[in-house]
Design a protein around this motif. Structure first.
Motif, short mmCIF file in Angstrom:
data_model
loop_
_atom_site.label_atom_id
_atom_site.label_comp_id
_atom_site.label_asym_id
_atom_site.label_seq_id
_atom_site.Cartn_x
_atom_site.Cartn_y
_atom_site.Cartn_z
N TYR A 36 0.84 -1.18 0.00
CA TYR A 36 0.00 0.00 0.00
C TYR A 36 0.89 1.24 0.00
CZ TYR A 36 -4.14 -2.74 1.37
OH TYR A 36 -5.18 -3.63 1.41
N GLN A 38 0.69 5.28 1.19
CA GLN A 38 -0.10 6.19 2.02
C GLN A 38 0.53 7.57 2.00
OE1 GLN A 38 -0.48 5.14 6.22
NE2 GLN A 38 -2.44 6.20 6.34
N PRO A 44 -4.47 4.53 3.32
CA PRO A 44 -3.65 3.71 2.41
C PRO A 44 -4.42 3.36 1.14
CG PRO A 44 -3.65 2.82 4.66
CD PRO A 44 -4.72 3.86 4.60
N LEU A 46 -4.15 0.61 -2.22
CA LEU A 46 -3.45 -0.60 -2.68
C LEU A 46 -2.66 -0.32 -3.96
CD1 LEU A 46 -3.09 -3.67 -2.23
CD2 LEU A 46 -4.98 -4.00 -3.84
N LEU A 88 3.50 0.71 2.91
CA LEU A 88 3.14 -0.30 3.90
C LEU A 88 3.03 -1.66 3.23
CD1 LEU A 88 0.19 1.78 5.35
CD2 LEU A 88 2.17 1.16 6.71
N THR B 103 -9.88 -6.48 -2.67
CA THR B 103 -9.19 -5.23 -2.37
C THR B 103 -9.92 -4.45 -1.30
OG1 THR B 103 -8.32 -5.11 -4.61
CG2 THR B 103 -8.35 -3.07 -3.34
N GLN B 104 -9.16 -3.97 -0.33
CA GLN B 104 -9.73 -3.10 0.69
C GLN B 104 -9.50 -1.65 0.27
OE1 GLN B 104 -8.71 -3.95 4.79
NE2 GLN B 104 -8.44 -6.12 4.35
N PHE B 106 -9.70 2.21 1.51
CA PHE B 106 -9.66 2.95 2.77
C PHE B 106 -10.25 4.35 2.62
CE2 PHE B 106 -7.12 0.51 5.81
CZ PHE B 106 -6.64 -0.50 5.00
#
Lengths: 110, 115
Positions: A36, A38, A44, A46, A88, B103-104, B106
């Motif tokens: 990730y 950020q 964050p 991907l 990350l 996929t997350q 945020f």
């Protein structure tokens, strides 16, 4: 000991350099390996994910996973100032429950 | 496609006060996560919902933290009473499913400062 350990940095490189970011892990049940990015005061996002061992390339980014060594890497080629961010690593056993490293802050100087 | 929305973006409270955070996930996403990110650390999962049921809350300090997801959409995370060590960014994420390949996404997070 943490399940996921990430090279802490910070890293500062000149524009155009190749950057290597690394993580190690202890849980052999991890199957999915993510990176990730950020930016400051953002969530964050991907960048890449890899299932099991091997390499995956996407433009200037290459992710490598070595399950035998429990080691993953992200390489950034021709780094740009816009790549300056915290990176990350994260890992998942396929339960949707990600375990994150503590991040490496990268600065790419023009 | 709209992203994950969170509010408020910033909150400053005194210790022992209570606070609540709100999250609206991406439409159609069944799985919702709350993470705590302390400065200089990676996100730590607090709770995971699948629709409106809890999948994992093993790292949620249940004596002071609570979370709910009504009707399987929006979610709130509450801290009562807050401690100094709760100062962190609280991130909400959502995904279509709960598999590792999902996929997350945020949200921008809520930055909490406890004085």
């Amino acid at each position: 000991q943490k399940e996921v350990e990430q090279d802490p940095g910070p890293l500062s490189v000149p524009e155009g350099a190749i950057v290597s970011l690394n993580c190690t892990y202890s849980n052999s049940a991890f199957q999915y390996f993510m990176w990730y990015r950020q930016y400051s005061r953002k969530g964050p996002e991907l960048l890449m994910y890899t299932y099991s061992s091997g390499n995956k390339e996407d433009g200037r980014f290459t992710a490598q996973v070595d399950k035998s060594s429990k080691y993953i890497s992200l390489f950034i080629r021709d780094s740009q100032p816009s790549d300056s961010a915290t990176y990350l690593c994260a890992m998942d056993t396929n339960a949707g429950k990600s375990t994150f490293g503590d991040g490496t802050t990268l600065t790419v100087k023009p | 496609e709209a992203g994950v929305a969170q509010s408020p973006r910033y909150k400053i409270i005194e210790k022992r006060q209570s606070v609540a955070f709100w999250c609206n996930p991406i439409s159609g996403h069944a799985t919702l996560y709350w993470y705590q990110q302390i400065l200089g650390q990676g996100p730590k999962l607090l709770i995971q919902f699948q629709n409106n049921g809890v999948v994992d809350d093993s790292q949620l300090p249940k004596d002071r933290f609570s979370a709910e997801r009504l009707k399987g959409v929006d979610s709130t995370l509450k801290i009562q009473p807050a401690k100094l060590e709760d100062s962190a960014v609280y991130l909400c994420a959502s995904s279509l499913g709960a598999a590792g390949a999902d996929t997350q996404y945020f949200g921008p997070g809520t930055r909490l400062t406890v004085l």
